[in-house]
Design a protein around this motif. Structure first.
Motif, PDB file in Angstrom:
ATOM      1  N   UNK A  96       0.847  -1.191   0.000  1.00 33.12           N
ATOM      2  CA  UNK A  96       0.000   0.000   0.000  1.00 33.12           C
ATOM      3  C   UNK A  96       0.874   1.229   0.000  1.00 33.12           C
ATOM      4  N   UNK A  97       0.292   2.390  -0.390  1.00 41.05           N
ATOM      5  CA  UNK A  97       1.048   3.642  -0.369  1.00 41.05           C
ATOM      6  C   UNK A  97       1.499   3.947   1.031  1.00 41.05           C
ATOM      7  N   UNK A  98       0.664   3.605   2.010  1.00 42.87           N
ATOM      8  CA  UNK A  98       0.983   3.944   3.396  1.00 42.87           C
ATOM      9  C   UNK A  98       2.221   3.225   3.872  1.00 42.87           C
ATOM     10  N   UNK A  99       2.431   1.979   3.385  1.00 47.59           N
ATOM     11  CA  UNK A  99       3.517   1.200   3.944  1.00 47.59           C
ATOM     12  C   UNK A  99       4.792   1.296   3.136  1.00 47.59           C
ATOM     13  N   UNK A 100       4.798   1.987   2.005  1.00 48.11           N
ATOM     14  CA  UNK A 100       6.007   2.098   1.218  1.00 48.11           C
ATOM     15  C   UNK A 100       6.831   3.270   1.710  1.00 48.11           C
TER      16      UNK A 100
ATOM     17  N   UNK B  46      -1.139   5.939  13.647  1.00 51.33           N
ATOM     18  CA  UNK B  46       0.147   6.511  13.250  1.00 51.33           C
ATOM     19  C   UNK B  46       0.014   7.184  11.895  1.00 51.33           C
ATOM     20  N   UNK B  47       0.486   8.421  11.836  1.00 49.54           N
ATOM     21  CA  UNK B  47       0.579   9.170  10.588  1.00 49.54           C
ATOM     22  C   UNK B  47       2.068   9.345  10.299  1.00 49.54           C
ATOM     23  N   UNK B  48       2.482   9.007   9.078  1.00 50.08           N
ATOM     24  CA  UNK B  48       3.912   8.978   8.817  1.00 50.08           C
ATOM     25  C   UNK B  48       4.254   9.522   7.442  1.00 50.08           C
ATOM     26  N   UNK B  49       5.543   9.692   7.235  1.00 50.95           N
ATOM     27  CA  UNK B  49       6.220  10.143   6.020  1.00 50.95           C
ATOM     28  C   UNK B  49       6.170  11.660   5.885  1.00 50.95           C
TER      29      UNK B  49
ATOM     30  N   UNK C 170      15.640  -1.733  -0.870  1.00 50.53           N
ATOM     31  CA  UNK C 170      15.584  -1.093   0.443  1.00 50.53           C
ATOM     32  C   UNK C 170      14.382  -0.164   0.546  1.00 50.53           C
ATOM     33  N   UNK C 171      14.096   0.519  -0.557  1.00 53.27           N
ATOM     34  CA  UNK C 171      12.979   1.471  -0.588  1.00 53.27           C
ATOM     35  C   UNK C 171      11.663   0.783  -0.257  1.00 53.27           C
ATOM     36  N   UNK C 172      11.424  -0.368  -0.882  1.00 56.23           N
ATOM     37  CA  UNK C 172      10.128  -1.027  -0.732  1.00 56.23           C
ATOM     38  C   UNK C 172      10.114  -1.987   0.449  1.00 56.23           C
ATOM     39  N   UNK C 173      10.970  -3.004   0.394  1.00 55.81           N
ATOM     40  CA  UNK C 173      10.943  -4.051   1.419  1.00 55.81           C
ATOM     41  C   UNK C 173      11.362  -3.495   2.777  1.00 55.81           C
ATOM     42  N   UNK C 174      12.452  -2.735   2.787  1.00 55.26           N
ATOM     43  CA  UNK C 174      12.924  -2.172   4.046  1.00 55.26           C
ATOM     44  C   UNK C 174      11.930  -1.244   4.687  1.00 55.26           C
ATOM     45  N   UNK C 175      11.266  -0.435   3.854  1.00 61.20           N
ATOM     46  CA  UNK C 175      10.267   0.488   4.388  1.00 61.20           C
ATOM     47  C   UNK C 175       9.103  -0.229   5.035  1.00 61.20           C
ATOM     48  N   UNK C 176       8.647  -1.311   4.408  1.00 59.50           N
ATOM     49  CA  UNK C 176       7.538  -2.083   4.966  1.00 59.50           C
ATOM     50  C   UNK C 176       7.928  -2.695   6.311  1.00 59.50           C
ATOM     51  N   UNK C 177       9.137  -3.257   6.370  1.00 59.58           N
ATOM     52  CA  UNK C 177       9.583  -3.895   7.607  1.00 59.58           C
ATOM     53  C   UNK C 177       9.757  -2.864   8.718  1.00 59.58           C
ATOM     54  N   UNK C 178      10.420  -1.744   8.407  1.00 59.90           N
ATOM     55  CA  UNK C 178      10.693  -0.740   9.434  1.00 59.90           C
ATOM     56  C   UNK C 178       9.416  -0.118   9.967  1.00 59.90           C
TER      57      UNK C 178
ATOM     58  N   UNK D 151       6.514  -1.499  10.534  1.00 59.77           N
ATOM     59  CA  UNK D 151       5.870  -2.333  11.539  1.00 59.77           C
ATOM     60  C   UNK D 151       6.768  -2.600  12.743  1.00 59.77           C
ATOM     61  N   UNK D 152       8.070  -2.795  12.485  1.00 57.77           N
ATOM     62  CA  UNK D 152       8.980  -3.088  13.595  1.00 57.77           C
ATOM     63  C   UNK D 152       9.126  -1.885  14.521  1.00 57.77           C
ATOM     64  N   UNK D 153       9.411  -0.710  13.937  1.00 59.81           N
ATOM     65  CA  UNK D 153       9.575   0.483  14.767  1.00 59.81           C
ATOM     66  C   UNK D 153       8.260   0.878  15.423  1.00 59.81           C
ATOM     67  N   UNK D 154       7.154   0.668  14.718  1.00 55.85           N
ATOM     68  CA  UNK D 154       5.850   0.950  15.312  1.00 55.85           C
ATOM     69  C   UNK D 154       5.578   0.064  16.516  1.00 55.85           C
ATOM     70  N   UNK D 155       5.951  -1.221  16.404  1.00 61.43           N
ATOM     71  CA  UNK D 155       5.749  -2.148  17.518  1.00 61.43           C
ATOM     72  C   UNK D 155       6.639  -1.795  18.706  1.00 61.43           C
TER      73      UNK D 155
END
Length: 297
Positions: free
Chosen positions: A23-27, A112-115, A273-281, A283-287
């Motif tokens: 999703x746009x939100x998670x990229x 959470x609102x981000x970017x 890194x842009x796509x996969x890393x952003x998705x992982x970070x 959720x991980x940092x949010x948790x």
């Protein structure tokens, strides 16, 4: 054996597939992103939540003189249309060019609102049952990744800053290590020799680009200026890494082919890194923030 160019094309195809699934939100890329995390206390039963921005209108400037809040039509009204037309004492709906704009309520009353996020900001809540619209007090955030509690009954917004030093260090370290891991996977796909020299170059080049950028980002207050500077900084980083990898990494190609392989590796590695890393970070940092500041998600 696939050529370098075939690998680049394959990498771009993988990127497009991942981008469509995300999703746009998670990229997001692997630099730290500004955010506002909100916990709503004493919330209504069902509601929508969004952020407001004064868009540079100061209290003494010629802000739009709308001082009445119109209720939302729960029977036939459209939430996004209502927000787009909303204005109160210079405060308007913050519609982010990237990421989500308004959210429906959830069972934890946490959002959470981000970017891209406004600073200062106010919170707007629309009661989905009654149509009543409520605004929070103004919050002039102090942290790049802002964590607040909003008391719906009193309108007070409280920013939580305890533990932020740990979170800054953790964020910088996490982004560096995650970028390193993802780029190492791409490194293996490109069949570079796993020599001590190459692995060391991978670590050093990422340390030169990733760590200073994220140290700066977690130390500043966000805003449009920060976003613009970060955007151009990341373009320069991409160019630097393309040249550095092309010149520094050992491989079985020679001359311009070796340099071209390094450039191709840099582009694909940054895309991953842009796509996969952003998705992982995300959720991980949010948790981690949820555990540190709220105790649950």
């Amino acid at each position: 054996m696939r050529s370098v160019y075939e690998r680049i094309v394959l990498g771009m195809l993988i990127f497009l597939m991942l981008f469509n699934m995300a999703s746009v939100e998670s990229s997001a890329d692997m630099s730290a992103k500004p955010s506002i995390s909100i916990k709503v206390d004493n919330a209504p039963e069902s509601y929508y939540i969004a952020l407001l921005d004064d868009y540079g209108f100061g209290k003494e400037d010629d802000a739009p003189a709308v001082t009445d809040i119109e209720e939302f039509d729960v029977d036939g009204g459209d939430v996004e249309e209502y927000l787009l037309n909303f204005s109160y004492e210079g405060w308007c709906y913050f519609q982010s060019p990237v990421g989500s704009d308004y959210k429906s309520c959830n069972e934890n009353d946490m959002y959470e609102f981000s970017y891209m996020v406004p600073d200062p900001f106010r919170i707007i809540i629309i009661d989905a049952n009654t149509g009543e619209v409520t605004l929070s007090d103004e919050c002039d955030q102090k942290e790049y990744n802002c964590v607040v509690t909003y008391d719906f009954k009193t309108g007070e917004v409280t920013e939580h800053r305890a533990g932020r030093s740990f979170m800054r260090v953790f964020t910088v370290a996490f982004h560096y290590l995650m970028t390193l891991l993802l780029e190492f996977i791409v490194f293996l796909i490109f069949r570079y020799p796993r020599s001590r020299h190459n692995i060391l170059m991978l670590m050093i080049i990422n340390a030169i680009t990733n760590i200073p950028l994220n140290l700066w980002l977690v130390s500043v207050v966000n805003g449009l200026g920060t976003f613009v500077i970060t955007f151009f900084a990341e373009i320069l980083i991409l160019i630097f890494e393309a040249i550095a990898y092309g010149a520094a990494l050992e491989n079985d190609a020679e001359g311009y082919r070796a340099f071209g392989k390094g450039v191709g590796f840099s582009i694909v590695a940054n895309v991953v890194s842009y796509v996969v890393g952003g998705m992982i970070s995300l959720y991980v940092l949010g948790a981690i923030e949820s555990i540190l500041f709220w105790g649950y998600r």
